[in-house]
Design an enzyme around this catalytic site. Structure first.
Site, PDB file in Angstrom:
ATOM      1  N   ASP A  62     -14.169  -0.684  92.015  1.00  0.00           N
ATOM      2  CA  ASP A  62     -15.256  -0.221  91.141  1.00  0.00           C
ATOM      3  C   ASP A  62     -15.476   1.244  91.479  1.00  0.00           C
ATOM      4  OD1 ASP A  62     -17.479   0.376  89.727  1.00  0.00           O
ATOM      5  OD2 ASP A  62     -18.778  -1.141  90.644  1.00  0.00           O
ATOM      6  N   VAL A  63     -15.094   2.128  90.573  1.00  0.00           N
ATOM      7  CA  VAL A  63     -15.196   3.569  90.879  1.00  0.00           C
ATOM      8  C   VAL A  63     -16.649   4.022  91.008  1.00  0.00           C
ATOM      9  CG1 VAL A  63     -12.973   4.104  89.777  1.00  0.00           C
ATOM     10  CG2 VAL A  63     -15.087   4.358  88.455  1.00  0.00           C
ATOM     11  N   ASN A  89      -8.043   7.359  85.849  1.00  0.00           N
ATOM     12  CA  ASN A  89      -8.005   6.950  84.443  1.00  0.00           C
ATOM     13  C   ASN A  89      -9.208   6.092  84.037  1.00  0.00           C
ATOM     14  OD1 ASN A  89      -6.580   5.895  81.827  1.00  0.00           O
ATOM     15  ND2 ASN A  89      -6.964   4.053  83.060  1.00  0.00           N
ATOM     16  N   SER A 144     -10.356  13.667  77.624  1.00  0.00           N
ATOM     17  CA  SER A 144     -10.267  13.185  76.232  1.00  0.00           C
ATOM     18  C   SER A 144     -10.385  14.379  75.297  1.00  0.00           C
ATOM     19  CB  SER A 144     -11.417  12.220  75.938  1.00  0.00           C
ATOM     20  OG  SER A 144     -11.468  11.937  74.543  1.00  0.00           O
ATOM     21  N   TYR A 157     -20.607  10.410  76.157  1.00  0.00           N
ATOM     22  CA  TYR A 157     -19.161  10.303  76.402  1.00  0.00           C
ATOM     23  C   TYR A 157     -18.512  11.679  76.246  1.00  0.00           C
ATOM     24  CZ  TYR A 157     -14.289   8.801  75.955  1.00  0.00           C
ATOM     25  OH  TYR A 157     -12.925   8.656  76.123  1.00  0.00           O
ATOM     26  N   ALA A 159     -19.829  14.625  76.528  1.00  0.00           N
ATOM     27  CA  ALA A 159     -20.239  15.515  77.623  1.00  0.00           C
ATOM     28  C   ALA A 159     -19.541  15.124  78.923  1.00  0.00           C
ATOM     29  CB  ALA A 159     -21.757  15.466  77.798  1.00  0.00           C
TER      30      ALA A 159
HETATM   31  N1  LIG Z   1      -8.327   4.988  73.756  1.00  0.00           N
HETATM   32  C1  LIG Z   1      -8.474   6.254  73.414  1.00  0.00           C
HETATM   33  O1  LIG Z   1      -8.291   6.612  72.211  1.00  0.00           O
HETATM   34  C2  LIG Z   1      -8.819   7.299  74.458  1.00  0.00           C
HETATM   35  C3  LIG Z   1      -8.824   8.629  74.032  1.00  0.00           C
HETATM   36  C4  LIG Z   1      -9.130   9.617  74.949  1.00  0.00           C
HETATM   37  C5  LIG Z   1      -9.399   9.298  76.269  1.00  0.00           C
HETATM   38  N2  LIG Z   1      -9.392   8.001  76.661  1.00  0.00           N
HETATM   39  C6  LIG Z   1      -9.669   7.730  78.084  1.00  0.00           C
HETATM   40  O2  LIG Z   1      -8.566   7.065  78.662  1.00  0.00           O
HETATM   41  C7  LIG Z   1      -8.999   6.231  79.740  1.00  0.00           C
HETATM   42  C8  LIG Z   1      -8.514   4.805  79.503  1.00  0.00           C
HETATM   43  O3  LIG Z   1      -9.030   4.368  78.274  1.00  0.00           O
HETATM   44  P1  LIG Z   1      -8.523   3.072  77.487  1.00  0.00           P
HETATM   45  O4  LIG Z   1      -8.566   3.411  76.058  1.00  0.00           O
HETATM   46  O5  LIG Z   1      -7.291   2.550  78.095  1.00  0.00           O
HETATM   47  O6  LIG Z   1      -9.777   2.120  77.793  1.00  0.00           O
HETATM   48  P2  LIG Z   1      -9.883   0.579  78.212  1.00  0.00           P
HETATM   49  O7  LIG Z   1     -11.307   0.226  78.093  1.00  0.00           O
HETATM   50  O8  LIG Z   1      -8.874  -0.208  77.477  1.00  0.00           O
HETATM   51  O9  LIG Z   1      -9.434   0.620  79.745  1.00  0.00           O
HETATM   52  C9  LIG Z   1     -10.261   1.128  80.751  1.00  0.00           C
HETATM   53  C10 LIG Z   1      -9.882   0.483  82.064  1.00  0.00           C
HETATM   54  O10 LIG Z   1     -10.779   0.975  83.070  1.00  0.00           O
HETATM   55  C11 LIG Z   1     -11.272  -0.156  83.813  1.00  0.00           C
HETATM   56  N3  LIG Z   1     -12.588   0.161  84.351  1.00  0.00           N
HETATM   57  C12 LIG Z   1     -13.764   0.246  83.676  1.00  0.00           C
HETATM   58  N4  LIG Z   1     -14.767   0.483  84.529  1.00  0.00           N
HETATM   59  C13 LIG Z   1     -14.232   0.560  85.768  1.00  0.00           C
HETATM   60  C14 LIG Z   1     -14.773   0.787  87.060  1.00  0.00           C
HETATM   61  N5  LIG Z   1     -16.084   0.954  87.257  1.00  0.00           N
HETATM   62  N6  LIG Z   1     -13.937   0.821  88.121  1.00  0.00           N
HETATM   63  C15 LIG Z   1     -12.596   0.628  87.931  1.00  0.00           C
HETATM   64  N7  LIG Z   1     -12.034   0.376  86.742  1.00  0.00           N
HETATM   65  C16 LIG Z   1     -12.846   0.355  85.663  1.00  0.00           C
HETATM   66  C17 LIG Z   1     -11.302  -1.290  82.794  1.00  0.00           C
HETATM   67  O11 LIG Z   1     -11.357  -2.557  83.418  1.00  0.00           O
HETATM   68  C18 LIG Z   1     -10.017  -1.026  82.043  1.00  0.00           C
HETATM   69  O12 LIG Z   1      -8.905  -1.634  82.656  1.00  0.00           O
HETATM   70  C19 LIG Z   1     -10.521   6.367  79.772  1.00  0.00           C
HETATM   71  O13 LIG Z   1     -10.892   7.330  80.740  1.00  0.00           O
HETATM   72  C20 LIG Z   1     -10.852   6.851  78.374  1.00  0.00           C
HETATM   73  O14 LIG Z   1     -12.076   7.534  78.331  1.00  0.00           O
HETATM   74  C21 LIG Z   1      -9.114   6.982  75.781  1.00  0.00           C
END
Ligand SMILES: NC(=O)c1ccc[n+]([C@@H]2O[C@H](COP(=O)([O-])OP(=O)(O)OC[C@H]3O[C@@H](n4cnc5c(N)ncnc54)[C@H](O)[C@@H]3O)[C@@H](O)[C@H]2O)c1
Length: 265
Positions: A62-63, A89, A144, A157, A159
């Site tokens: 848990d980050v 990530n 992002s 988000y 910010a």
């Molecule tokens: N999907 C998009 O279009 C997109 C675009 C830009 C940036 N992002 C960024 O990419 C990253 C991954 O996004 P995604 O789309 O795969 O999202 P997702 O929700 O599918 O995956 C996020 C992962 O982070 C884990 N997580 C959440 N809270 C946590 C915590 N407290 N400690 C440890 N792990 C935790 C979740 O269990 C999950 O496996 C994020 O930082 C997101 O902001 C996503």
């Protein structure tokens, strides 16, 4: 993109973009610690990494918790002996019920900042001490395109991701004397569980033809993106592998868009 024999920690590695990054790093030769708050998902990805012939360990992380971050770091070091690569990530779009709120509330602000910004700083602080001692490290933060420009959709988000871009520059300067590179990736539009939540919030165009959210997402991307196609976890993973390799040894403090040309800067 040679990361052969390196050990990488990927936070939030259990699904979506984090899974793509874990597998791309593994395909390029790295062993992977898949660290996620949903440990069952992390175990599934660790299994996929092992099927690629690399070592892998799934750890609960848990980050938002210093104790959890320190426990994960200690266990990773005791099992693998070193952490060469860290990919921050893990991220969230909002707290529980965010989809049903017109305006993000206090809980959304707190959770988003705790995970997206404080989480990146917390894990980096825990791992960087070890990297400094070895005078070697590659850190990749997942920001992002939302951090490039504000919008009316999700101010906390946006910010937080602008903060990740800025934090990346600070970390890059702080860690440069120790031969540690810190860069960020700004992913564009990827259909992951996170985007399913965004689509559920009803930010899509009107839908008289009864199209699925997925179909509307594809249309939205095709119309709005110069390259006319959605991005994939592999796209993000491939850049993460490059930034984690020695090909990127003189790149630090940068934030690179992987968004089909949505932003050009
Ligand atoms: N999907 C998009 O279009 C997109 C675009 C830009 C940036 N992002 C960024 O990419 C990253 C991954 O996004 P995604 O789309 O795969 O999202 P997702 O929700 O599918 O995956 C996020 C992962 O982070 C884990 N997580 C959440 N809270 C946590 C915590 N407290 N400690 C440890 N792990 C935790 C979740 O269990 C999950 O496996 C994020 O930082 C997101 O902001 C996503």
């Amino acid at each position: 993109m040679d990361v052969i024999g390196k050990t990488a920690v990927v936070t939030g590695g259990g699904r979506g973009i984090g899974r793509g990054i874990s597998l791309a790093l593994a395909r390029n030769g790295a062993d992977i610690i898949v660290a996620d708050i949903i440990v069952g998902n992390a175990e599934g990805v660790a299994e996929e990494v092992r099927a690629l012939g690399r070592r892998s360990l799934a750890l609960r992380l848990d980050v938002a918790s210093r104790q959890s971050v320190e426990a994960m770091t200690a266990q990773a070091l005791s099992e693998f002996g070193a952490i060469d690569i860290l990919v921050n990530n893990a991220g969230v779009i909002g707290a529980q019920g965010w989809e049903r709120r017109e305006t993000p509330n206090e809980e959304d602000w707190n959770l988003i900042f705790e995970i997206n910004i404080r989480g990146v700083a917390r894990v980096t602080d825990a791992v960087a001490g070890h990297m400094k001692e070895r005078r070697y490290g590659k850190i990749v933060n997942i920001a992002s395109i939302a951090g490039r420009r504000g919008s009316n959709r999700n101010p906390p988000y946006n910010a937080s991701k602008a903060g990740v871009i800025n934090l990346t520059q600070s970390q890059a300067q702080m860690l440069a004397p120790y031969n540690i590179n810190v860069n960020a990736i700004c992913p564009g539009l990827l259909w992951t569980p996170m985007w399913e939540r965004i689509a559920a919030r009803g930010t899509m165009t009107p839908n008289p033809e009864g199209k699925t959210r997925r179909e509307l997402f594809v249309e939205y991307v095709e119309e709005g993106t110069p390259l006319g196609r959605e991005q994939t976890p592999d796209d993000i993973g491939n850049l993460a592998a490059f930034l984690a390799s020695e090909y990127a040894r003189n790149i630090t403090g940068q934030s690179i868009n992987v968004d089909g040309g949505l932003n050009m800067n």
